[in-house]
Write a protein that holds these residues in place. Sequence first.
Motif, PDB file in Angstrom:
ATOM      1  N   LEU A  53      29.335 -21.045  -2.045  1.00 47.12           N
ATOM      2  CA  LEU A  53      29.050 -20.917  -3.760  1.00 47.12           C
ATOM      3  C   LEU A  53      29.088 -19.173  -3.888  1.00 47.12           C
ATOM      4  O   LEU A  53      28.948 -19.193  -4.953  1.00 47.12           O
ATOM      5  CB  LEU A  53      27.503 -21.504  -4.110  1.00 47.12           C
ATOM      6  CG  LEU A  53      27.451 -22.883  -3.776  1.00 47.12           C
ATOM      7  CD1 LEU A  53      26.108 -23.088  -4.408  1.00 47.12           C
ATOM      8  CD2 LEU A  53      28.347 -23.676  -4.814  1.00 47.12           C
ATOM      9  N   ASN A  54      28.850 -18.479  -2.718  1.00 48.95           N
ATOM     10  CA  ASN A  54      28.972 -16.912  -3.179  1.00 48.95           C
ATOM     11  C   ASN A  54      27.783 -16.558  -3.992  1.00 48.95           C
ATOM     12  O   ASN A  54      28.073 -15.831  -4.974  1.00 48.95           O
ATOM     13  CB  ASN A  54      30.217 -16.658  -3.514  1.00 48.95           C
ATOM     14  CG  ASN A  54      30.537 -14.892  -3.463  1.00 48.95           C
ATOM     15  OD1 ASN A  54      29.648 -14.170  -2.673  1.00 48.95           O
ATOM     16  ND2 ASN A  54      31.196 -14.532  -4.285  1.00 48.95           N
ATOM     17  N   ARG A  55      26.756 -17.173  -3.725  1.00 53.16           N
ATOM     18  CA  ARG A  55      25.448 -16.733  -4.542  1.00 53.16           C
ATOM     19  C   ARG A  55      25.819 -16.970  -5.973  1.00 53.16           C
ATOM     20  O   ARG A  55      25.333 -16.194  -6.993  1.00 53.16           O
ATOM     21  CB  ARG A  55      24.779 -15.082  -4.326  1.00 53.16           C
ATOM     22  CG  ARG A  55      24.381 -14.925  -3.090  1.00 53.16           C
ATOM     23  CD  ARG A  55      24.182 -13.415  -2.633  1.00 53.16           C
ATOM     24  NE  ARG A  55      25.333 -12.911  -2.790  1.00 53.16           N
ATOM     25  CZ  ARG A  55      25.372 -11.587  -2.597  1.00 53.16           C
ATOM     26  NH1 ARG A  55      24.374 -10.840  -2.412  1.00 53.16           N
ATOM     27  NH2 ARG A  55      26.611 -10.883  -2.338  1.00 53.16           N
ATOM     28  N   GLY A  56      26.293 -18.047  -6.282  1.00 51.84           N
ATOM     29  CA  GLY A  56      26.662 -18.593  -7.686  1.00 51.84           C
ATOM     30  C   GLY A  56      27.846 -18.059  -8.328  1.00 51.84           C
ATOM     31  O   GLY A  56      28.056 -18.353  -9.328  1.00 51.84           O
ATOM     32  N   ARG A  57      28.671 -17.167  -7.859  1.00 48.32           N
ATOM     33  CA  ARG A  57      29.758 -16.566  -8.189  1.00 48.32           C
ATOM     34  C   ARG A  57      31.174 -16.909  -7.943  1.00 48.32           C
ATOM     35  O   ARG A  57      32.226 -16.592  -8.348  1.00 48.32           O
ATOM     36  CB  ARG A  57      29.766 -15.139  -7.947  1.00 48.32           C
ATOM     37  CG  ARG A  57      28.341 -14.100  -8.359  1.00 48.32           C
ATOM     38  CD  ARG A  57      28.540 -12.908  -7.540  1.00 48.32           C
ATOM     39  NE  ARG A  57      27.082 -12.320  -7.514  1.00 48.32           N
ATOM     40  CZ  ARG A  57      26.730 -11.463  -6.855  1.00 48.32           C
ATOM     41  NH1 ARG A  57      27.659 -10.546  -6.263  1.00 48.32           N
ATOM     42  NH2 ARG A  57      25.310 -10.919  -6.719  1.00 48.32           N
ATOM     43  N   ALA A  58      31.215 -17.889  -6.893  1.00 48.27           N
ATOM     44  CA  ALA A  58      32.448 -18.529  -6.507  1.00 48.27           C
ATOM     45  C   ALA A  58      32.982 -19.443  -7.794  1.00 48.27           C
ATOM     46  O   ALA A  58      32.352 -19.965  -8.180  1.00 48.27           O
ATOM     47  CB  ALA A  58      32.238 -19.301  -5.363  1.00 48.27           C
ATOM     48  N   ILE A  59      34.538 -19.692  -7.621  1.00 53.23           N
ATOM     49  CA  ILE A  59      34.890 -20.528  -8.509  1.00 53.23           C
ATOM     50  C   ILE A  59      35.000 -21.916  -8.026  1.00 53.23           C
ATOM     51  O   ILE A  59      35.448 -21.856  -6.571  1.00 53.23           O
ATOM     52  CB  ILE A  59      36.538 -20.108  -8.830  1.00 53.23           C
ATOM     53  CG1 ILE A  59      36.686 -18.719  -9.716  1.00 53.23           C
ATOM     54  CG2 ILE A  59      37.227 -21.186  -9.384  1.00 53.23           C
ATOM     55  CD1 ILE A  59      38.156 -18.295  -9.783  1.00 53.23           C
ATOM     56  N   LEU A  60      34.399 -22.979  -8.413  1.00 52.55           N
ATOM     57  CA  LEU A  60      33.912 -24.110  -7.646  1.00 52.55           C
ATOM     58  C   LEU A  60      35.090 -25.223  -7.645  1.00 52.55           C
ATOM     59  O   LEU A  60      35.782 -25.333  -8.735  1.00 52.55           O
ATOM     60  CB  LEU A  60      32.649 -24.580  -8.221  1.00 52.55           C
ATOM     61  CG  LEU A  60      31.475 -23.721  -8.212  1.00 52.55           C
ATOM     62  CD1 LEU A  60      30.323 -24.293  -8.759  1.00 52.55           C
ATOM     63  CD2 LEU A  60      31.380 -22.969  -6.938  1.00 52.55           C
TER      64      LEU A  60
END
Length: 273
Positions: A53-60
């Motif tokens: 998730l990259n601390r909520g910054r990833a493109i899911l």
Amino acid sequence: MESYFENIDQEKVETLRNQDPAVSFVSQRQATPLTFSLLRKTFGRQNDTHGSLNRGRAILPSPDHLDQYLYSHGLMIQSQWDRVSSWLKFLDLNLNDYRIIDYGCGQGIAGLLLSEYFTPQIISKSSSIFLIEPSDVALIRAEAIYRKIAPFCPIYCLQKNFLELSCDDFEQDKNLGTLHIFSNVVDIEGFDPIELLEKTLTLGRNILLVVSHDRDCEGGTERIIGLKSHFENYDYRNIFNIYRSVLFRFECDNPGRSDSIGWILDVDVETEV
């Protein structure tokens, strides 16, 4: 009312809808209203995607990632919009005369929380809704959520990153104001929020609702402060007539007690930017 998708053909839209159980759940609800707590209780779960998730910054890339995001970050975002909504009482919107743009909308959490904590009409009575999101699976879920809370509103789903956007992506109606929603977006590096708003600001009333982590690294709060300073610059006094510009810091009421920041701008744009 129809929804319109850019960069996703209709066959893929239907395939992605069928692959996400949350879309069917949201679309078929009749007896009780959809709430964030119900959505998170039903689909928020810990799985093996947390590290990506990259601390909520990833493109899911999958419904599993969306569910993990709900589980990991949902309570923080819920607390952010709960707090921001308490600051919105001064807004006196003519609800039929503005559009909504949700920037980096993810799976539509901000819209759902705004309709729940402030007033359902803030979403349901807008003239049109624009959802901007590079993840196709997130955009499909966001469209289902917004469609549930705004059944009679046209929804335009732009599967793009901010750098790919152009003025042509947005309907240009000089009689419309715009409600701009930035939920944990402005603090992320990789785009210029001023250049982005130059593509989307309308003449007349514009309201910016911004919430993010309050931090001094990796972009962070400095980007929000910079955007605020841009609008408040004396040199722009003939362009922007500011009614209110309110910045506030707070601690989220979630298990991590995350530090957050909110900014609400109510501005009249008098000439084209």
